[in-house]
Design a protein around this motif. Structure first.
Motif, PDB file in Angstrom:
ATOM      1  N   SER A  70     -20.846  41.613 -31.228  1.00 41.15           N
ATOM      2  CA  SER A  70     -20.656  40.828 -30.010  1.00 41.15           C
ATOM      3  C   SER A  70     -21.594  39.627 -30.068  1.00 41.15           C
ATOM      4  CB  SER A  70     -20.944  41.678 -28.768  1.00 41.15           C
ATOM      5  OG  SER A  70     -22.280  42.141 -28.774  1.00 41.15           O
ATOM      6  N   ARG A  71     -21.383  38.692 -29.139  1.00 45.57           N
ATOM      7  CA  ARG A  71     -22.223  37.500 -29.136  1.00 45.57           C
ATOM      8  C   ARG A  71     -22.527  37.082 -27.715  1.00 45.57           C
ATOM      9  NH1 ARG A  71     -19.359  33.367 -32.630  1.00 45.57           N
ATOM     10  NH2 ARG A  71     -20.892  31.884 -31.818  1.00 45.57           N
ATOM     11  N   ASP A  72     -23.694  36.485 -27.553  1.00 50.21           N
ATOM     12  CA  ASP A  72     -24.121  35.916 -26.278  1.00 50.21           C
ATOM     13  C   ASP A  72     -24.436  34.452 -26.559  1.00 50.21           C
ATOM     14  OD1 ASP A  72     -25.564  34.986 -24.058  1.00 50.21           O
ATOM     15  OD2 ASP A  72     -26.365  36.970 -23.628  1.00 50.21           O
ATOM     16  N   ASN A  73     -23.500  33.576 -26.204  1.00 49.63           N
ATOM     17  CA  ASN A  73     -23.666  32.157 -26.536  1.00 49.63           C
ATOM     18  C   ASN A  73     -24.863  31.545 -25.824  1.00 49.63           C
ATOM     19  OD1 ASN A  73     -21.489  32.203 -28.273  1.00 49.63           O
ATOM     20  ND2 ASN A  73     -20.043  31.514 -26.714  1.00 49.63           N
ATOM     21  N   ALA A  74     -25.140  31.998 -24.619  1.00 55.36           N
ATOM     22  CA  ALA A  74     -26.275  31.437 -23.878  1.00 55.36           C
ATOM     23  C   ALA A  74     -27.590  31.731 -24.586  1.00 55.36           C
ATOM     24  CB  ALA A  74     -26.300  31.999 -22.466  1.00 55.36           C
ATOM     25  N   THR A  77     -27.256  34.388 -29.716  1.00 54.20           N
ATOM     26  CA  THR A  77     -27.529  35.645 -30.383  1.00 54.20           C
ATOM     27  C   THR A  77     -26.234  36.400 -30.647  1.00 54.20           C
ATOM     28  OG1 THR A  77     -29.699  35.813 -29.332  1.00 54.20           O
ATOM     29  CG2 THR A  77     -28.763  37.843 -30.216  1.00 54.20           C
ATOM     30  N   VAL A  78     -26.151  37.026 -31.809  1.00 51.81           N
ATOM     31  CA  VAL A  78     -25.061  37.933 -32.119  1.00 51.81           C
ATOM     32  C   VAL A  78     -25.659  39.319 -32.350  1.00 51.81           C
ATOM     33  CG1 VAL A  78     -25.112  37.411 -34.590  1.00 51.81           C
ATOM     34  CG2 VAL A  78     -23.038  38.320 -33.570  1.00 51.81           C
ATOM     35  N   TYR A  79     -24.956  40.338 -31.913  1.00 51.52           N
ATOM     36  CA  TYR A  79     -25.444  41.709 -31.977  1.00 51.52           C
ATOM     37  C   TYR A  79     -24.529  42.553 -32.863  1.00 51.52           C
ATOM     38  CZ  TYR A  79     -27.830  40.135 -27.735  1.00 51.52           C
ATOM     39  OH  TYR A  79     -28.586  39.435 -26.830  1.00 51.52           O
ATOM     40  N   LEU A  80     -25.115  43.603 -33.408  1.00 54.26           N
ATOM     41  CA  LEU A  80     -24.336  44.628 -34.080  1.00 54.26           C
ATOM     42  C   LEU A  80     -24.796  45.974 -33.532  1.00 54.26           C
ATOM     43  CD1 LEU A  80     -22.137  45.113 -36.235  1.00 54.26           C
ATOM     44  CD2 LEU A  80     -24.002  45.606 -37.843  1.00 54.26           C
ATOM     45  N   GLN A  81     -23.986  46.560 -32.671  1.00 53.28           N
ATOM     46  CA  GLN A  81     -24.267  47.883 -32.128  1.00 53.28           C
ATOM     47  C   GLN A  81     -23.712  48.911 -33.098  1.00 53.28           C
ATOM     48  OE1 GLN A  81     -25.963  48.866 -29.265  1.00 53.28           O
ATOM     49  NE2 GLN A  81     -25.738  50.920 -30.113  1.00 53.28           N
ATOM     50  N   MET A  82     -24.580  49.763 -33.606  1.00 56.29           N
ATOM     51  CA  MET A  82     -24.187  50.753 -34.607  1.00 56.29           C
ATOM     52  C   MET A  82     -24.378  52.147 -34.035  1.00 56.29           C
ATOM     53  SD  MET A  82     -25.864  48.989 -38.004  1.00 56.29           S
ATOM     54  CE  MET A  82     -27.535  49.283 -37.457  1.00 56.29           C
ATOM     55  N   ASN A  83     -23.275  52.866 -33.872  1.00 55.92           N
ATOM     56  CA  ASN A  83     -23.295  54.223 -33.346  1.00 55.92           C
ATOM     57  C   ASN A  83     -22.831  55.206 -34.421  1.00 55.92           C
ATOM     58  OD1 ASN A  83     -24.030  53.176 -30.785  1.00 55.92           O
ATOM     59  ND2 ASN A  83     -21.873  52.949 -30.226  1.00 55.92           N
ATOM     60  N   SER A  84     -23.102  56.468 -34.199  1.00 54.06           N
ATOM     61  CA  SER A  84     -22.686  57.530 -35.121  1.00 54.06           C
ATOM     62  C   SER A  84     -23.067  57.174 -36.555  1.00 54.06           C
ATOM     63  CB  SER A  84     -21.172  57.765 -35.016  1.00 54.06           C
ATOM     64  OG  SER A  84     -20.803  58.113 -33.707  1.00 54.06           O
TER      65      SER A  84
END
Length: 122
Positions: A70-74, A77-84
């Motif tokens: 996901s990304r937050d343009n404001a 930042t871009v995120y990588l949520q890693m589950n399991s």
């Protein structure tokens, strides 16, 4: 000058979760596609997930349903949520900024972060 900085790696047990963050300086972030790659010891760097400037996403098959980009343009930042998480997810994770999309998918630019280590114990 473009700078790409990752954070959020660490050691986690199998089944656990981590969230990686990548901040890119300048207009390179707002107007461009972003991606996460990873490189395990003795293996080639591989594309994990990518996101377009409009928010469309693509994932490598082994992480579908477990990872979310996901990304937050404001916040640029871009995120990588890693589950399991699984032991085979162990690798250095790299953020790449501003690569183009072709019919074959996201292609990396020359703008890489320094990498962040993710270690998943069994």
């Amino acid at each position: 000058q473009v700078q790409v900085v990752e954070s959020g790696g660490g050691l986690v047990q199998a089944g656990g979760s981590l969230r990686l963050s990548c901040t890119a300086s300048g207009s390179i972030f707002r107007l461009n596609n972003m991606a996460w790659y990873r490189q395990a010891p003795g293996k080639q760097r591989e594309l994990v997930a990518s996101i377009t400037s409009a928010g469309s996403t693509n994932y490598e098959d082994s992480v579908k349903g477990r990872f979310t980009i996901s990304r937050d343009n404001a916040k640029k930042t871009v995120y990588l949520q890693m589950n399991s998480l699984k032991p085979e997810d162990t690798a250095v994770y790299y953020c790449n900024a501003g690569g183009p999309y072709y019919s074959s998918g996201y292609q990396p630019s020359r703008f890489w972060g320094q990498g962040t280590q993710v270690t998943v114990s069994s």
